[in-house]
Motif scaffolding. Structure first.
Motif, PDB file in Angstrom:
ATOM      1  N   ARG A  25     150.879  26.640   4.450  1.00 58.35           N
ATOM      2  CA  ARG A  25     151.464  26.722   5.271  1.00 58.35           C
ATOM      3  C   ARG A  25     150.882  27.953   5.570  1.00 58.35           C
ATOM      4  N   SER A 299     157.212  29.817   9.657  1.00 57.82           N
ATOM      5  CA  SER A 299     156.320  30.080  10.356  1.00 57.82           C
ATOM      6  C   SER A 299     155.891  30.512  11.805  1.00 57.82           C
ATOM      7  N   ASN A 300     154.700  30.573  12.345  1.00 59.29           N
ATOM      8  CA  ASN A 300     155.089  32.051  13.187  1.00 59.29           C
ATOM      9  C   ASN A 300     154.655  30.029  14.297  1.00 59.29           C
ATOM     10  N   PRO A 301     155.057  30.194  15.087  1.00 60.31           N
ATOM     11  CA  PRO A 301     154.675  28.934  15.945  1.00 60.31           C
ATOM     12  C   PRO A 301     154.031  28.916  16.872  1.00 60.31           C
ATOM     13  N   SER A 306     149.638  25.075  12.295  1.00 54.00           N
ATOM     14  CA  SER A 306     151.147  25.165  11.788  1.00 54.00           C
ATOM     15  C   SER A 306     151.304  23.796  10.270  1.00 54.00           C
ATOM     16  N   CYS A 307     150.152  23.630   9.586  1.00 57.13           N
ATOM     17  CA  CYS A 307     150.304  23.002   7.983  1.00 57.13           C
ATOM     18  C   CYS A 307     148.850  22.888   8.003  1.00 57.13           C
ATOM     19  N   ARG A 322     149.152  20.721  18.209  1.00 55.43           N
ATOM     20  CA  ARG A 322     150.315  21.334  18.429  1.00 55.43           C
ATOM     21  C   ARG A 322     150.364  21.884  19.496  1.00 55.43           C
ATOM     22  N   PRO A 324     150.524  26.042  20.956  1.00 55.45           N
ATOM     23  CA  PRO A 324     152.140  27.074  20.110  1.00 55.45           C
ATOM     24  C   PRO A 324     152.485  27.669  20.647  1.00 55.45           C
ATOM     25  N   ASP A 330     159.527  26.251  13.315  1.00 60.36           N
ATOM     26  CA  ASP A 330     158.925  25.561  12.744  1.00 60.36           C
ATOM     27  C   ASP A 330     158.951  26.300  11.319  1.00 60.36           C
ATOM     28  N   ILE A 347     160.636  21.485  13.216  1.00 62.02           N
ATOM     29  CA  ILE A 347     159.675  21.400  13.327  1.00 62.02           C
ATOM     30  C   ILE A 347     160.370  21.290  15.431  1.00 62.02           C
ATOM     31  N   ASP A 351     153.987  19.081  19.007  1.00 62.15           N
ATOM     32  CA  ASP A 351     154.044  19.329  17.189  1.00 62.15           C
ATOM     33  C   ASP A 351     154.006  17.672  16.740  1.00 62.15           C
ATOM     34  N   ARG A 353     152.635  16.870  13.872  1.00 66.68           N
ATOM     35  CA  ARG A 353     152.535  17.014  12.604  1.00 66.68           C
ATOM     36  C   ARG A 353     153.034  15.563  12.059  1.00 66.68           C
TER      37      ARG A 353
END
Length: 355
Positions: A25, A299-301, A306-307, A322, A324, A330, A347, A351, A353
């Motif tokens: 992250r 985490s900053n969306p 993201s990851c 994803r 933003p 997140d 999430i 996104d 992920r």
């Protein structure tokens, strides 16, 4: 109200999965730690401090200095604090600049990227530019440089000017005025006489997995309410049950809680130090005297990345796409006991992920 997806995982301490959380992250912007009040725990956590820099750059200035070893070859991260209606960007610890831009700006930049595949989402395109030296040809680098200049010119026409940027690890960058050092120090709150879930609540996964997941969801909700300072968790709360229908997880006991929060741009080393401290303290509790320790990472969306899994970090693989969104979600909530960990990752939509 946006929909979200939650993935629940668990394991025994110590775990290599937890070791990867900090690395995966890159844009953590807030960490909350909650634990039954303990002078020793509070002393250990409150000693953890970090900092980051804020300065103003155009993308061209940032890109033109990308040849410096400190930028292109180190563990760095950067993302804008200010907004732009045409898109956003970030530099992640792999040394990759990722742009996420509107269709109109994408066509104007002239760089090759991918269209986000999400239904109902604004048409956005993602462009990934490796900043490490000797990866791109001179001709490609020139096209990229001209694209950065084109975006800067568009921003100037709209009166937006330079980007306000938060960054870590970018040593030697030339900027006027000088960067502002932003210190990230712990904020400490104490809550007396509140309901605290019994550590034994995390057991029972093997007996009834669905019931266990429901219990864990209740604990995650409880942790979130603690971080909000919810009056409903206090043992002396007398809210009309027809007005507030929330019930704390059972079994619970009444005790005192400490809530510590760090807010700002944090690198993976600092995130790792918080997780290491939390797991170390949890595992050193005497058997039968353990308690729940909770770590929540936001985490900053608004970052287009993201990851980053360990394999993506090592092999420079593409990260999940994803969209933003400043109002996106997140979050990872980690529950620790003497020998067990449970995580709930949440999430928002758009996104990829988990597919």
């Amino acid at each position: 109200m946006q929909s979200s997806r939650v993935m629940i995982s668990s394991g025994e301490l110590r775990s290599s999965q937890l070791d990867n959380l900090a690395v995966s992250r890159p844009f953590v912007q807030q960490i909350d730690v909650v634990f039954p009040s303990s002078e020793h725990f509070e002393k250990e956590f409150s000693s953890l401090v970090t900092s980051y820099d804020r300065a103003q750059f155009t993308l061209s200035e940032l890109f033109n200095q990308a040849g410096h070893d400190s930028l292109a070859n180190g563990s760095v991260s950067a993302l804008p604090v200010t907004c732009d209606p045409d898109g956003t960007w970030c530099i992640d610890p792999r040394g990759v600049l990722t742009l996420c831009v509107s269709k109109q700006l994408y066509e104007r930049l002239g760089l090759v990227g991918k269209k986000l595949p999400f239904k109902g989402c604004q048409e956005l395109h993602v462009i990934k530019i490796p900043l490490r030296q000797n990866i791109e040809s001179v001709a490609v680098r020139e096209r990229q440089r001209m694209a950065m200049k084109a975006w800067d010119e568009l921003r100037a026409q709209r009166g937006l000017g330079r980007w306000e940027i938060a960054y870590l690890g970018l040593v030697g960058l030339v900027t006027e005025p000088l960067p502002q050092v932003m210190h990230v120090r712990p904020q400490i709150l104490h809550y007396d006489g509140v309901f605290i879930p019994n550590p034994g609540i995390v057991l029972g996964k093997e007996k009834n997995p669905e019931e266990w997941k429901e219990k864990m969801s209740e604990v995650f909700e409880w942790a979130g309410m603690v971080c909000l300072g919810a009056q409903r968790l206090r043992a002396n709360d007398r809210v009309d049950p027809y007005v507030a229908v929330y019930d704390v997880p059972t079994p619970s006991q009444v005790g005192n809680l400490t809530h510590i929060r760090w807010r700002g741009t944090m690198d993976s080393e600092f995130v790792k130090s918080v997780l290491t401290t939390a797991t170390s303290l949890a595992t050193t509790c005497p058997s039968g005297d353990d308690s729940l320790t909770t770590v929540i990472m936001h985490s900053n969306p608004a970052a287009p990345v993201s990851c980053i899994t360990p394999s993506e970090l090592a092999e420079m693989k593409d990260t999940p796409l994803r969209a933003p969104r400043p109002d996106g979600e997140d979050t990872l909530c980690l529950i620790l006991t003497n020998n067990t960990w449970i995580s709930g990752q949440s999430i928002g939509k758009w996104d990829a992920r988990w597919g």
